[in-house]
Design a protein around this motif. Structure first.
Motif: not given
Ligand SMILES: Cc1cc2nc3c(=O)[nH]c(=O)nc-3n(C[C@H](O)[C@H](O)[C@H](O)COP(=O)(O)OP(=O)(O)OC[C@H]3O[C@@H](n4cnc5c(N)ncnc54)[C@H](O)[C@@H]3O)c2cc1C
Length: 413
Positions: A18, A302-303, A320, A323
């Motif tokens: 990610v 994140l992730g 992700s 995202d």
């Protein structure tokens, strides 16, 4: 004396799938920013382990984890010019076969029904990560590895303490995976729901070719997924994710190869034919984990650090990726508007934009295995009717396939 690095706009902590992909998505904005009269991003990617741009020597063809990439992920990889490098490592999924052991309910999702070349693509994590790291080498991203980020002080600028120095950044993106000490020290915590299950993962070789079929089979102990892998060294290979109730995984980790392969042949019957070998087996505890916050001024989570999902539906990385695409988009728009990288309004826009996708994807990954694990008599009927209805109704099947592929939640605007 500690070394102080050049300040940057965006420091990404974690060079896993990610973090590396976000660095590439931001690096791709270079020209757009110049054309918009803005200075390009100064990005630093920090990873605690050495980053290899090619598979490690000594890896056997039956070692390693795999990821099923959805259509929405392929779209972003295409946009970033990465797909042509990754596709040779992939096995396309032409059919997804969903069934329950001991039940008549079964459904098949076909790529041809959706007018697509494939319903997804399975790639081993090692070559995927190696291709991302290789691509980073031809960008302006500063890659620092191995280096650990050991502390973070929030202020007007974020101050990162590194294992070998310090770094200042307007925005810190934590892509550290599911166990971030750094975020815990910031007061960010995780809501966890433990599934009391363990997934055994391993690669298999089979006597017959898989023909691009992925199997999702709901057995008594939990779901079992078999994903097609590209043939290698003359072997027909598939990746296994086999869920067991907590406590039972050790038996199957210790079982002889022949007992393990025989059990899989029993579970899948003649569909897959003989399982001729199994590679190294590893177990993962399964749980749903969500961070209490995803954005603060100057900070994004994140992730896996933001959401770690049950692997049954193969959605964690694919979510992700969406995202990443949305975050990169909002950061670009804010930069072109003259805002700072850590601007809270832009980060909030990102959070709101992804909220619905995250909720739906998490709910899907959470409830699917629960429905199939339930011993409530009504659940069995619901499962059978659901699978039978999908088999009979093409539009329902197509909607299910579109959700799984993420193609109803595009990454590109
Ligand atoms: C069995 C299994 C099967 C799966 N199958 C699929 C699938 O088919 N499809 C799908 O979409 N998803 C799948 N997933 C989910 C997917 O693997 C994850 O979503 C993805 O790996 C998350 O990547 P990440 O980069 O967020 O985290 P990680 O891969 O954990 O990477 C985090 C990185 O950060 C580094 N790091 C951590 N802390 C620091 C620090 N302080 N300083 C510097 N570096 C640091 C670590 O070394 C690591 O490299 C599966 C998961 C499992 C367990």
């Amino acid at each position: 004396m500690t070394a102080v690095s050049e300040p940057c706009d965006i420091a990404i902590v974690g060079g896993g799938l990610v973090g590396s992909l976000l660095a590439l998505a931001l690096a791709e904005q270079h020209q757009t920013l110049l054309e918009g009269g803005c200075p390009p991003w100064r990005i630093t990617l920090l990873e605690r382990h050495a980053m290899a741009a090619q598979p490690l020597p000594g890896d056997s063809v039956l070692a390693g984890r795999s990821t099923a990439l959805s259509e929405s992920t392929r779209q972003l990889l295409l946009k970033l010019g990465l797909w042509s490098h990754i596709e040779p490592h992939c096995a396309p999924i032409s059919t997804i076969h969903v069934s329950e052991r001991g039940s008549w309910g079964v459904t098949r999702l076909e790529a041809s029904e959706s007018g697509l070349a494939a319903l997804g693509y399975v790639v081993e994590n090692q070559p995927l990560l190696a291709e991302l790291h290789r691509a980073l080498a031809s960008t302006a991203v500063t890659v620092r590895a191995p280096v650990a980020v050991v502390g973070l002080s929030a202020g007007r600028q974020q101050q990162l303490q590194l294992s070998d120095g310090a770094l200042t950044s307007a925005l810190v993106v934590s892509a550290e995976g599911s166990d971030s000490q750094l975020l815990a020290a910031q007061g960010i915590h995780w809501q966890r729901s433990d599934y009391q299950q363990q997934a055994i993962i391993a690669n298999l070789s089979l006597a017959q070719p898989h023909q691009g079929v992925a199997y999702e089979r709901f057995a008594e102990g939990g779901p079992v997924a078999l994903l097609p892998l590209p043939d290698s060294a003359g072997l027909h290979r598939m990746a296994l994710v086999w869920t067991h109730p907590e406590g039972q995984q050790q038996y199957w980790l210790d079982a002889s190869d022949s007992e393990f392969c025989q059990r899989l042949e029993q579970l899948f019957g003649e569909r897959i034919g003989a399982v001729t070998a199994v590679g190294e087996r590893r177990a993962f505890a399964l749980g749903l984990q969500r961070s209490s916050e995803q954005v603060r001024r100057g900070l994004v989570v994140l992730g896996n650090a933001a959401h770690t999902l049950h692997p049954v539906a193969g959605q964690g990385f694919n979510l992700s990726v969406r995202d990443v695409a949305a975050l990169a988009d909002e950061l670009l728009a804010a930069r072109l508007d003259g805002a700072e990288a850590g601007d809270l309004a832009a980060l909030e826009r990102y959070r709101q934009r992804q909220q619905c996708d995250q909720q739906q994807t998490i709910a899907f990954s959470h409830w699917l295995p629960k429905l199939f694990a339930s011993r409530w008599p009504g659940a069995a009927l619901l499962r059978r009717s659901g699978l039978a209805a999908m088999e009979g109704l093409t539009p329902l099947r197509q909607r299910f396939a579109a959700f799984g592929m993420g193609s109803d939640r595009g990454v590109l605007r």
